[in-house]
Design an enzyme around this catalytic site. Structure first.
Site, PDB file in Angstrom:
ATOM      1  N   HIS A 115       0.846  -1.191   0.000  1.00 40.76           N
ATOM      2  CA  HIS A 115       0.000   0.000   0.000  1.00 40.76           C
ATOM      3  C   HIS A 115       0.878   1.235   0.000  1.00 40.76           C
ATOM      4  O   HIS A 115       1.936   1.241   0.630  1.00 40.76           O
ATOM      5  CB  HIS A 115      -0.914   0.020   1.239  1.00 40.76           C
ATOM      6  CG  HIS A 115      -2.085   0.913   1.068  1.00 40.76           C
ATOM      7  ND1 HIS A 115      -2.011   2.266   1.304  1.00 40.76           N
ATOM      8  CD2 HIS A 115      -3.347   0.667   0.636  1.00 40.76           C
ATOM      9  CE1 HIS A 115      -3.191   2.799   1.039  1.00 40.76           C
ATOM     10  NE2 HIS A 115      -4.013   1.857   0.634  1.00 40.76           N
TER      11      HIS A 115
ATOM     12  N   ASP B 173      -7.940  -5.424   0.056  1.00 38.15           N
ATOM     13  CA  ASP B 173      -8.419  -6.325  -0.997  1.00 38.15           C
ATOM     14  C   ASP B 173      -8.030  -7.778  -0.771  1.00 38.15           C
ATOM     15  O   ASP B 173      -8.507  -8.663  -1.486  1.00 38.15           O
ATOM     16  CB  ASP B 173      -7.875  -5.875  -2.366  1.00 38.15           C
ATOM     17  CG  ASP B 173      -8.476  -4.555  -2.788  1.00 38.15           C
ATOM     18  OD1 ASP B 173      -9.674  -4.378  -2.550  1.00 38.15           O
ATOM     19  OD2 ASP B 173      -7.748  -3.713  -3.328  1.00 38.15           O
TER      20      ASP B 173
HETATM   21  N1  CMC Z   1       4.116  -7.827  -4.734  1.00 35.98           N
HETATM   22  C1  CMC Z   1       5.462  -7.792  -4.924  1.00 35.98           C
HETATM   23  N2  CMC Z   1       6.220  -6.681  -4.797  1.00 35.98           N
HETATM   24  C2  CMC Z   1       5.593  -5.553  -4.481  1.00 35.98           C
HETATM   25  C3  CMC Z   1       4.198  -5.501  -4.263  1.00 35.98           C
HETATM   26  C4  CMC Z   1       3.455  -6.691  -4.400  1.00 35.98           C
HETATM   27  N3  CMC Z   1       2.139  -6.705  -4.214  1.00 35.98           N
HETATM   28  N4  CMC Z   1       3.840  -4.238  -3.954  1.00 35.98           N
HETATM   29  C5  CMC Z   1       4.957  -3.510  -3.979  1.00 35.98           C
HETATM   30  N5  CMC Z   1       6.026  -4.292  -4.289  1.00 35.98           N
HETATM   31  C6  CMC Z   1       7.435  -3.886  -4.336  1.00 35.98           C
HETATM   32  C7  CMC Z   1       7.725  -3.015  -5.545  1.00 35.98           C
HETATM   33  O1  CMC Z   1       8.135  -3.788  -6.658  1.00 35.98           O
HETATM   34  C8  CMC Z   1       8.821  -2.117  -5.014  1.00 35.98           C
HETATM   35  O2  CMC Z   1      10.031  -2.861  -4.990  1.00 35.98           O
HETATM   36  P1  CMC Z   1      11.461  -2.094  -5.187  1.00 35.98           P
HETATM   37  O3  CMC Z   1      11.560  -1.109  -4.064  1.00 35.98           O
HETATM   38  O4  CMC Z   1      12.469  -3.179  -5.138  1.00 35.98           O
HETATM   39  O5  CMC Z   1      11.377  -1.435  -6.531  1.00 35.98           O
HETATM   40  C9  CMC Z   1       8.431  -1.877  -3.577  1.00 35.98           C
HETATM   41  O6  CMC Z   1       7.649  -3.024  -3.213  1.00 35.98           O
HETATM   42  C10 CMC Z   1       7.609  -0.602  -3.379  1.00 35.98           C
HETATM   43  O7  CMC Z   1       6.459  -0.693  -4.182  1.00 35.98           O
HETATM   44  P2  CMC Z   1       5.861   0.474  -5.064  1.00 35.98           P
HETATM   45  O8  CMC Z   1       5.329  -0.122  -6.339  1.00 35.98           O
HETATM   46  O9  CMC Z   1       6.821   1.582  -5.172  1.00 35.98           O
HETATM   47  O10 CMC Z   1       4.657   0.915  -4.165  1.00 35.98           O
HETATM   48  P3  CMC Z   1       3.506   1.894  -4.578  1.00 35.98           P
HETATM   49  O11 CMC Z   1       3.172   2.671  -3.380  1.00 35.98           O
HETATM   50  O12 CMC Z   1       3.856   2.650  -5.796  1.00 35.98           O
HETATM   51  O13 CMC Z   1       2.297   0.910  -4.976  1.00 35.98           O
HETATM   52  C11 CMC Z   1       0.547  -0.648  -4.721  1.00 35.98           C
HETATM   53  C12 CMC Z   1       1.346   0.486  -4.078  1.00 35.98           C
HETATM   54  C13 CMC Z   1      -0.667  -0.948  -3.844  1.00 35.98           C
HETATM   55  C14 CMC Z   1       0.031  -0.197  -6.093  1.00 35.98           C
HETATM   56  C15 CMC Z   1       1.464  -1.898  -4.860  1.00 35.98           C
HETATM   57  O14 CMC Z   1       1.871  -2.332  -3.587  1.00 35.98           O
HETATM   58  C16 CMC Z   1       0.774  -3.031  -5.612  1.00 35.98           C
HETATM   59  O15 CMC Z   1       0.810  -3.053  -6.839  1.00 35.98           O
HETATM   60  N6  CMC Z   1       0.099  -3.986  -4.879  1.00 35.98           N
HETATM   61  C17 CMC Z   1      -0.643  -5.049  -5.531  1.00 35.98           C
HETATM   62  C18 CMC Z   1      -1.993  -4.518  -6.005  1.00 35.98           C
HETATM   63  C19 CMC Z   1      -2.935  -4.286  -4.857  1.00 35.98           C
HETATM   64  O16 CMC Z   1      -3.104  -5.111  -3.977  1.00 35.98           O
HETATM   65  N7  CMC Z   1      -3.626  -3.115  -4.890  1.00 35.98           N
HETATM   66  C20 CMC Z   1      -4.631  -2.753  -3.884  1.00 35.98           C
HETATM   67  C21 CMC Z   1      -4.215  -1.563  -3.068  1.00 35.98           C
HETATM   68  S1  CMC Z   1      -5.183  -1.326  -1.568  1.00 35.98           S
HETATM   69  C22 CMC Z   1      -6.785  -1.012  -2.072  1.00 35.98           C
HETATM   70  C23 CMC Z   1      -6.944   0.259  -2.811  1.00 35.98           C
HETATM   71  O17 CMC Z   1      -6.718   1.330  -2.266  1.00 35.98           O
HETATM   72  O18 CMC Z   1      -7.321   0.195  -3.962  1.00 35.98           O
END
Ligand code: CMC
Length: 440
Positions: A302, A359
């Site tokens: 998140h 989720d």
């Molecule tokens: N599985 C594997 N790696 C992950 C995941 C995951 N679900 N989420 C983040 N990471 C890694 C990402 O690759 C990055 O690694 P590095 O630092 O080595 O590059 C690190 O963790 C930080 O992630 P980020 O992508 O910079 O985080 P963000 O804040 O931009 O994205 C997120 C947040 C929710 C989009 C992401 O965690 C994700 O894609 N999660 C899976 C989809 C999901 O469950 N979404 C629902 C969110 S909660 C409900 C809502 O509000 O809609």
């Protein structure tokens, strides 16, 4: 008032800071460009406060979520979803009389115009219900175009909450080829939704209390989450003074994406895949850690929560209770729990502070309730409606409100002369040119 200093090209500039009621500090860069000529760069807006808001407070480090100051745990325990709608939209807990009047209005406006029913026939039966929901909400602006006075806007807010659940249930009925079930005046908002979803004509349907309780909880936990992707979309669209229905329709589309609300559908699909694959968790954990795989552990991570998502904690408990209450033994719940246990011990997830989000467990609950996978994100949207509406209202009532219009850092070509077609050389093959010749 404290200030922040910025040194740019050796010149010092001072900017005021703003402090929220929970001591959140922001540097006010409103005058950054006019005074320095530079802009702030923050792709994904991870450090950018796009507005001041008094609706929802989140402390991502401590796992705190409060609506209008009230902790989510207390609200989830006691309140009804429509009470939460009232709280978010009008800023205070309703008195009994206020709530009764609000509920009455929601009941009175729950039918959709008969002409709208035909729209459902014109989409392919395979149309995703999020697309249908967004299109139908946008269509409401054709039926209720008046939005000039405060009274018009107020009525449209009621219409939207009341009709969205009817639209959602009708889209489900259409997808399974069953006749629409109309809302009933003697049922509450949540009971009515379940009735419209699961009743069939000429068969008595009694809303199971366990389902009603679970739905109430799910809707409350999704009701608002400050400036997330869909809410920011609603605010951005609304900032052009687009009407409520248009703004919320755009929010529904933003929510659909798998990184946002669409994740709940993806979680169940992922758990099912793991199960079909013989329950090999480690394989999926390894894939999630391998950036080249393009696979993410859906329902994990998140932008704001870096410790735990309080909504996920409440849903995990509720999932176990509801499944027990319904006498359902869902193997996906076991897979989800195991996946969570492994992830919480794994260095990759620990270092990046990746925890289950809202989720991760919601899909297990929806499944147990008999809601089809494709409808999961629609359920999220129904819950998020009062949040979107309250944020839209707050934005429109802000006397300092301006149209949202970010800047950019341009990285394209600098000025170059136009080349007439006859003088252009093909540098890259077009997709057509790359096609293999077809032999018949
Ligand atoms: N599985 C594997 N790696 C992950 C995941 C995951 N679900 N989420 C983040 N990471 C890694 C990402 O690759 C990055 O690694 P590095 O630092 O080595 O590059 C690190 O963790 C930080 O992630 P980020 O992508 O910079 O985080 P963000 O804040 O931009 O994205 C997120 C947040 C929710 C989009 C992401 O965690 C994700 O894609 N999660 C899976 C989809 C999901 O469950 N979404 C629902 C969110 S909660 C409900 C809502 O509000 O809609």
């Amino acid at each position: 008032m404290t200030t922040a200093k910025l040194i740019l090209d050796g010149k010092e500039y001072e900017f005021p800071t703003v402090v929220g009621t929970e001591n959140e500090v922001g540097v006010d860069f409103t005058k950054l460009r006019p005074t320095t000529g530079a802009i702030s760069v923050d792709p994904g807006y991870g450090n950018t406060g796009s507005c001041a808001s008094s609706i929802t407070f989140i402390d991502g480090e401590k796992g705190i979520l409060r609506y209008r100051g009230y902790p989510i745990e207390e609200i989830a325990e006691e309140a009804s979803f429509t009470e939460v709608c009232f709280l978010l939209i009008y800023g205070h807990l309703p008195t009994q009389r206020e709530l009764d009047t609000f509920n009455e209005k929601l009941t009175y406006h729950s039918m959709i115009h008969e002409a709208m029913k035909q729209f459902f026939d014109d989409f392919p039966v395979t149309a995703h219900p999020m697309m249908v929901l967004s299109a139908m909400i946008a269509s409401l602006s054709a039926f209720y175009p008046r939005a000039t006075t405060d009274e018009d806007r107020e009525l449209n807010i009621i219409r939207l909450i009341a009709k969205a659940s009817t639209i959602a249930a009708f889209s489900y009925k259409k997808s399974v080829g069953q006749p629409f079930i109309y809302p009933r005046n003697d049922l509450t908002y949540t009971e009515n939704f379940l009735h419209m979803m699961f009743a069939i004509p000429a068969e008595p349907y009694v809303v199971p209390p366990v389902l009603n309780k679970a739905l109430n909880l799910l809707l409350i936990l999704h009701a608002d989450h400050e400036q997330n992707c869909s809410t920011s979309t609603v605010r951005m669209v609304g900032s052009s003074q687009a009407n409520l229905f248009a703004s919320i329709s755009a929010g529904v589309m933003a929510l659909w994406g798998p990184l946002h609300g669409g994740a709940n559908q993806k979680v169940i699909e992922m758990l099912q895949k793991i199960r079909e694959d013989g329950g090999d968790y480690q394989k999926y954990m390894d894939m999630a850690k391998d950036k080249k795989s393009g696979f993410k552990l859906m329902g994990f991570g998140h932008r704001v929560y870096k410790n735990f998502d309080p909504r996920a904690t409440l849903l995990k408990e509720a999932a176990a209770d509801v499944l027990a209450g319904l006498g359902i033994d869902d193997p996906l719940l076991e897979i989800a729990k195991k996946l969570e246990d492994i992830a919480l011990e794994d260095q990759f997830f620990v270092e990046r502070k990746l925890y289950p989000n809202v989720d991760f467990y919601s899909g297990i609950l929806y499944r147990a309730m008999g809601i089809p996978t494709e409808m999961f994100t629609v359920m999220f949207a129904l819950g998020r409606l009062p949040g979107w509406i309250s944020q839209w209202k707050e934005m429109r009532e802000d006397p300092k409100g301006r149209i949202s219009r970010p800047r950019q850092i341009y990285t394209g070509e600098t000025k170059r002369p136009y080349v007439p077609m006859k003088d252009r050389k093909a540098t890259v093959a077009t997709p057509e040119e790359k096609l293999e010749p077809v032999t018949v």
